[in-house]
Design a protein around this motif. Sequence first.
Motif, short mmCIF file in Angstrom:
data_model
loop_
_atom_site.label_atom_id
_atom_site.label_comp_id
_atom_site.label_asym_id
_atom_site.label_seq_id
_atom_site.Cartn_x
_atom_site.Cartn_y
_atom_site.Cartn_z
N GLU A 129 -38.33 -75.66 10.95
CA GLU A 129 -37.60 -74.92 9.93
C GLU A 129 -38.41 -74.74 8.66
O GLU A 129 -38.15 -73.82 7.88
N THR A 130 -39.36 -75.62 8.43
CA THR A 130 -40.17 -75.57 7.21
C THR A 130 -41.66 -75.55 7.54
O THR A 130 -42.05 -75.76 8.69
N TYR A 131 -42.47 -75.30 6.52
CA TYR A 131 -43.91 -75.17 6.70
C TYR A 131 -44.51 -76.43 7.32
O TYR A 131 -44.24 -77.55 6.90
N GLY A 132 -45.37 -76.22 8.33
CA GLY A 132 -45.88 -77.34 9.11
C GLY A 132 -46.74 -78.33 8.35
O GLY A 132 -46.78 -79.51 8.70
N ALA A 133 -47.44 -77.87 7.31
CA ALA A 133 -48.33 -78.75 6.56
C ALA A 133 -47.62 -79.44 5.40
O ALA A 133 -48.27 -80.03 4.54
N GLY A 134 -46.29 -79.35 5.36
CA GLY A 134 -45.53 -80.06 4.34
C GLY A 134 -45.17 -79.19 3.14
O GLY A 134 -45.64 -78.06 3.01
N LEU B 121 -46.72 -84.63 -12.41
CA LEU B 121 -46.48 -85.53 -11.29
C LEU B 121 -46.21 -84.70 -10.05
O LEU B 121 -45.50 -83.70 -10.09
N PHE B 122 -46.74 -85.16 -8.96
CA PHE B 122 -46.84 -84.34 -7.75
C PHE B 122 -46.40 -85.16 -6.54
O PHE B 122 -46.83 -86.30 -6.36
N LEU B 123 -45.52 -84.57 -5.75
CA LEU B 123 -45.05 -85.24 -4.55
C LEU B 123 -45.19 -84.27 -3.38
O LEU B 123 -44.54 -83.22 -3.34
N ALA B 124 -46.08 -84.59 -2.46
CA ALA B 124 -46.25 -83.79 -1.24
C ALA B 124 -45.63 -84.57 -0.10
O ALA B 124 -45.89 -85.77 0.06
N PHE B 125 -44.82 -83.91 0.71
CA PHE B 125 -44.13 -84.64 1.79
C PHE B 125 -43.96 -83.75 3.03
O PHE B 125 -43.92 -82.52 2.96
N GLY B 126 -43.87 -84.41 4.15
CA GLY B 126 -43.48 -83.76 5.40
C GLY B 126 -42.23 -84.47 5.90
O GLY B 126 -41.96 -85.61 5.54
N ASP B 127 -41.46 -83.79 6.74
CA ASP B 127 -40.23 -84.41 7.27
C ASP B 127 -39.97 -83.84 8.65
O ASP B 127 -40.79 -83.09 9.20
N CYS C 222 -50.82 -71.95 0.63
CA CYS C 222 -51.45 -71.73 1.94
C CYS C 222 -50.42 -71.44 3.02
O CYS C 222 -50.79 -71.07 4.14
N ALA C 223 -49.13 -71.58 2.71
CA ALA C 223 -48.08 -71.18 3.65
C ALA C 223 -48.03 -69.66 3.77
O ALA C 223 -47.51 -69.12 4.75
N TYR C 224 -48.57 -68.97 2.75
CA TYR C 224 -48.53 -67.52 2.72
C TYR C 224 -49.88 -66.89 3.05
O TYR C 224 -49.94 -65.77 3.54
N SER C 225 -50.97 -67.61 2.74
CA SER C 225 -52.30 -67.07 2.96
C SER C 225 -53.30 -68.20 3.18
O SER C 225 -53.24 -69.24 2.49
N SER C 226 -54.22 -68.01 4.11
CA SER C 226 -55.24 -69.02 4.40
C SER C 226 -56.36 -69.02 3.35
O SER C 226 -57.29 -69.82 3.44
N GLU C 227 -56.25 -68.17 2.34
CA GLU C 227 -57.27 -68.09 1.29
C GLU C 227 -57.20 -69.27 0.33
O GLU C 227 -58.10 -69.45 -0.48
N TYR C 228 -56.13 -70.07 0.41
CA TYR C 228 -55.94 -71.16 -0.54
C TYR C 228 -56.27 -72.51 0.07
O TYR C 228 -56.18 -72.71 1.29
N SER C 229 -56.63 -73.44 -0.80
CA SER C 229 -56.89 -74.81 -0.40
C SER C 229 -55.74 -75.68 -0.90
O SER C 229 -55.57 -75.84 -2.12
N CYS C 230 -54.96 -76.23 0.00
CA CYS C 230 -53.75 -76.96 -0.38
C CYS C 230 -53.82 -78.40 0.10
O CYS C 230 -54.10 -78.65 1.28
N PRO C 231 -53.56 -79.36 -0.78
CA PRO C 231 -53.56 -80.76 -0.36
C PRO C 231 -52.43 -81.06 0.62
O PRO C 231 -51.32 -80.55 0.49
N LEU C 232 -52.74 -81.86 1.62
CA LEU C 232 -51.76 -82.26 2.63
C LEU C 232 -51.08 -83.57 2.20
O LEU C 232 -51.66 -84.35 1.44
N GLY D 224 -34.32 -76.98 -0.05
CA GLY D 224 -35.49 -76.32 -0.59
C GLY D 224 -35.93 -75.13 0.24
O GLY D 224 -35.16 -74.55 1.01
N GLU D 225 -37.22 -74.79 0.11
CA GLU D 225 -37.76 -73.59 0.76
C GLU D 225 -37.99 -73.81 2.24
O GLU D 225 -38.48 -74.86 2.67
N LYS D 226 -37.67 -72.77 3.02
CA LYS D 226 -37.92 -72.79 4.46
C LYS D 226 -39.31 -72.20 4.76
O LYS D 226 -40.02 -71.75 3.86
N ASN D 227 -39.64 -72.19 6.03
CA ASN D 227 -40.91 -71.62 6.48
C ASN D 227 -40.95 -70.12 6.17
O ASN D 227 -39.93 -69.43 6.30
N TYR D 228 -42.11 -69.63 5.76
CA TYR D 228 -42.24 -68.20 5.46
C TYR D 228 -42.54 -67.44 6.74
O TYR D 228 -43.45 -67.78 7.49
N GLU D 229 -41.76 -66.39 6.98
CA GLU D 229 -41.94 -65.57 8.18
C GLU D 229 -42.92 -64.44 7.88
O GLU D 229 -42.59 -63.52 7.13
#
Length: 201
Positions: A141-146, A129-135, A171-181, A195-200
């Motif tokens: 403070e966190t990754y822009g694509a959720g 089960l999968f939950l993708a969210f933005g806030d 995809c927060a770490y590398s553009s080589e990945y395809s991540c659902p929004l 949870g996890e913050k944005n990766y610098e």
Amino acid sequence: MGRNKIIYCGAFIIILVILIYSLQGEESPEAYKQRIEKERDEQDSFMRNNSESPFKENDITFKGLTYFEPDLKYKIKARFDPIKERKIRKLATSDNKEQEYLEYGYTTFAIDDEEQKLLILENVQENILFLAFGDATSADETYGAGRYLDVTHSGGNSIMLDFNMAYNPYCAYSSEYSCPLPPRENLLDVAIRAGEKNYEH
């Protein structure tokens, strides 16, 4: 009261609190924080050392993950409402493609006395089960694509959501990945500072 008595009283109170939580089948705040921090250390080790890490696979220097402090406020027993006529939901991805998931149900809960509702999807291929969210923290403070949250549901009309376990897609770490929004209904106005913050980079 003497110093030794104060120390003994303090220790007794701590033991009593732990015992109460144990009898209730719940973790004490201290035990919960330790468990979350241990899991984060293990995730950090995986990202730094494992050959399947996105950093190892793409030869990127790993600078360490950052997180919000564990907060029991964001471990929520939420209401669960199943979707009777489940349909395939297509999610746009970070590389302008699509991925398919099966609708599973809606979860409803409150944060800061405001009711929130999120769609839970099922990754049929991996049976999770999968939950993708933005806030309100997204792109700040966190990754822009959720962010993502894996959940389990053993049946019934409730489900546990622990946003302290929210994590970034690769995809927060590398553009080589395809991540659902996140689907449109999972874009929240409230800030979930857990949870996890944005990766610098």
